[in-house]
Design an enzyme around this catalytic site. Structure first.
Site: not given
Ligand code: ASP
Length: 460
Positions: A106, A182-183, A261
Site C-alpha cells: 500500500t 504490511t501483511d 502484525k
Molecule cells: N495487502 C497489503 C500488503 O501487505 C497491505 C499493505 O500494504 O498494508 O501488501
C-alpha cells in the site's frame, strides 16, 4: 494501444473492448444493481480482472463487477496524465544519504486526485512531491526492486533484497529504508535480519495500512519516521518502523525478529512480542527504550548470507489434526517443519507416530508456541517429554514465523542436522531472548475496573 485500457486484463478488458470504452472516458454503465456514470479509471498491475472502476461525480470510486454489466456507453473523453508532479530532490552535502528500496504494498501506491489514478510514488522526485519533509531529513535516492503486495514476497525476493542492501552498504550509504506491504513485513524483516548480519547502518522497513489518498493515511508519517531512523538513528539493526500504539503522536521501532502484525486494519498494528520495542520515534527525536542493540559504525563491513531452502513448512496445530498432514510433508520431500503448538508446545497423541516417522527420515522438527508470548517448555508434562524423545526440538521463545524463516535460512546453508540445530538455537537478532520483560506483555481488556481506570487517566 495498450494505454487505452491501462491496467485492465481478462474479463474486464474484454468488456471494455466489446463496448469500445477507453480508460479516462466518461461512461454510463447499466448494471443489475443500478446505473452509474463516471470516469473509467486505469487499474494498477496488482488489481483483479473482474471489476471496472469508475470515479463518480461525488469523487468516490466504485468497482463494478463485470458480471453485473448489462450495457455501457462512452459519453465523453478527458485526457489525463498518469503522473504526479516530480520535484527535484534537493541535495545537501551535510545531510546523510538514505536509500529507499521499494518492494510494493500500500505504501507504494498513491491516488492522484487530479487524474484519479493509483500510481506508484516512488522516484525520489515523486516522493518529494508527495512528502516534501523528507528533504529536511536526508538525501534520498530510490530503487524499485519489486511492485508486489506482500503476500507475494518470498525467498527469491528476500535474497535479492539482502544482496541489494549489501551493495548499498559497501557503496557507503548511511541508512536504508525498505517500503513493503504490511501483511508479511515481519516475515521479510526476520529474513533480512538473518541474511544481513553485522550491518554498520540502520535497515528500516516501513509500510502503511491506509493508502495515501485517504485522510487517515499513515503513509507519510511512517515514511518520515522510517527515513529519520535510517538517517539518524544509532541502532544498526533490521527494524520495522510503524505507527505507535494509539494516536499519531509517535512511531515505534521494532526489532525485526520480535515484531508481528497484530491487527488486520488498525494503523497501530505492529507489536513487539516477547520484549519491548527498540525505540520511540517522532519528527523531532528518537527515544531508545532498550540499550542492548548493535550501534551504528563507520566501517563498511557487513555479512550477507543470502540462502534459503524452500522445502520447509510451518504447521499451525489444531485439535484433531491428523498425522497425514505431517506424513504429506515428509512424502513431498520437506526437510524441516516448524510446528506452532498449543500452550507450552503440544500436539495431540495421534500425531506422535508421524513425528517419529518424520524425524527418523531425517526431517528436522522444531516446536514453537501459538501463544506467541512465552517459551516452549517441553519438560513440564510427560507429553512434552514424549515429543522430545521423538526428536522434536523446542525453539525457545522464537515466534513461529521467525522459526520458519530461520529454518529455511539454515537449510539454505547446510543439510547437517546438528549444524542446523546449532544455527537454530544460536540467537542472531533477539529471536531467542533470555527472558521476556514483565512490562512487555500488556493486553487491554475493556470493562474491568483497573483498565477503565487506566484509560480514564490516559484519555482525558
Ligand atoms: N495487502 C497489503 C500488503 O501487505 C497491505 C499493505 O500494504 O498494508 O501488501
Amino acid at each position: 494501444m495498450a494505454d487505452l485500457f491501462k491496467g485492465y486484463k481478462g474479463k474486464a478488458l474484454g468488456l471494455l473492448k466489446d463496448y469500445n470504452i477507453r480508460v479516462w472516458s466518461e461512461a454510463s454503465v447499466k448494471t443489475t444493481r443500478g446505473d452509474f456514470r463516471g470516469i473509467v479509471l486505469p487499474r494498477s498491475e496488482n488489481d483483479d480482472d473482474r471489476h471496472i472502476v469508475l470515479k463518480l461525480a461525488t469523487g468516490y470510486n466504485v468497482g463494478i463487477a463485470v458480471d453485473t454489466v448489462l450495457d455501457m456507453r462512452e459519453e465523453g473523453y478527458k485526457e489525463a496524465h498518469y503522473k504526479i508532479p516530480e520535484k527535484e530532490f534537493p541535495f545537501s552535502a551535510d545531510k546523510p544519504n538514505v536509500k529507499l528500496l521499494g518492494t510494493g504494498g500500500t505504501i507504494a501506491s498513491r491516488l492522484d486526485y487530479r487524474t484519479g489514478a493509483v500510481i506508484p510514488a516512488f522516484s525520489p522526485g515523486e516522493l518529494y512531491g508527495a512528502v516534501p519533509e523528507l528533504a529536511d531529513i536526508c538525501n534520498l535516492t530510490t530503487e524499485k526492486l519489486f511492485a508486489v503486495f506482500s503476500e507475494n514476497m518470498g525467498p527469491q525476493q528476500y535474497i535479492k533484497l539482502a544482496i541489494s542492501i549489501g551493495k548499498e552498504i559497501e557503496k557507503g550509504i548511511d541508512g536504508i529504508v525498505i517500503g513493503h506491504g504490511t501483511d508479511t513485513m515481519h516475515h521479510t524483516a526476520s529474513a533480512l535480519a538473518f541474511m544481513v548480519q553485522n550491518s554498520p547502518v540502520p535497515i528500516v522497513m516501513v509500510g502503511s495500512q491506509r493508502s495515501s489518498d485517504r485522510p487517515s493515511s499513515d503513509a507519510a508519517l511512517n515514511l518520515m519516521h522510517a527515513t529519520k531512523a535510517a538517517a539518524e538513528s544509532d541502532i544498526a539493526e533490521v527494524m520495522v518502523c510503524m505507527f505507535g500504539p494509539t494516536s499519531d503522536e509517535y512511531g515505534l521501532l521494532h526489532s525485526g525478529c520480535r515484531v508481528r502484525k497484530m491487527h488486520s486494519s488498525y494503523r497501530s498494528t505492529f507489536r513487539t512480542l516477547g520484549d519491548i520495542p527498540l525505540a520511540m520515534i517522532d519528527r523531532q527525536k528518537i527515544t531508545p527504550l532498550r540499550d542492548n542493540y548493535n550501534r551504528r559504525r563507520n566501517d563498511r563491513e557487513v555479512t550477507i548470507l543470502p540462502y534459503f531452502e524452500e522445502k520447509v513448512a510451518l504447521v499451525y496445530y489444531y485439535p484433531n489434526m491428523m498425522p497425514d498432514i505431517i506424513d504429506a510433508l515428509v512424502d513431498n520431500g520437506y526437510k524441516g517443519i516448524v510446528i506452532a503448538g498449543t500452550g507450552l508446545g503440544h500436539v495431540n497423541k495421534p500425531v506422535y507416530p508421524a513425528i517419529e516417522r518424520a524425524t527418523k527420515a531425517g526431517v528436522a522438527i522444531y516446536m514453537t508456541v501459538q501463544t506467541l508470548w512465552g517459551y516452549v517448555h517441553m519438560f513440564v508434562y510427560d507429553t512434552g517429554r514424549d515429543l522430545m524423545s521423538k526428536g522434536i526440538i523446542p525453539a525457545e521463545n522464537m515466534l513461529p514465523e521467525v522459526a520458519y524463516i530461520k529454518l529455511g535460512w539454515a537449510f539454505g546453508q547446510t543439510s547437517d542436522l546438528e549444524e542446523i540445530k546449532k544455527i537454530m538455537l544460536t540467537p542472531v537478532c533477539d529471536e531467542i531472548t533470555e527472558r521476556e520483560p514483565y512490562n512487555g506483555y500488556l493486553v487491554f481488556q475493556g470493562g474491568i475496573p483497573e483498565i477503565e481506570e487506566f484509560l480514564k487517566r490516559v484519555h482525558k
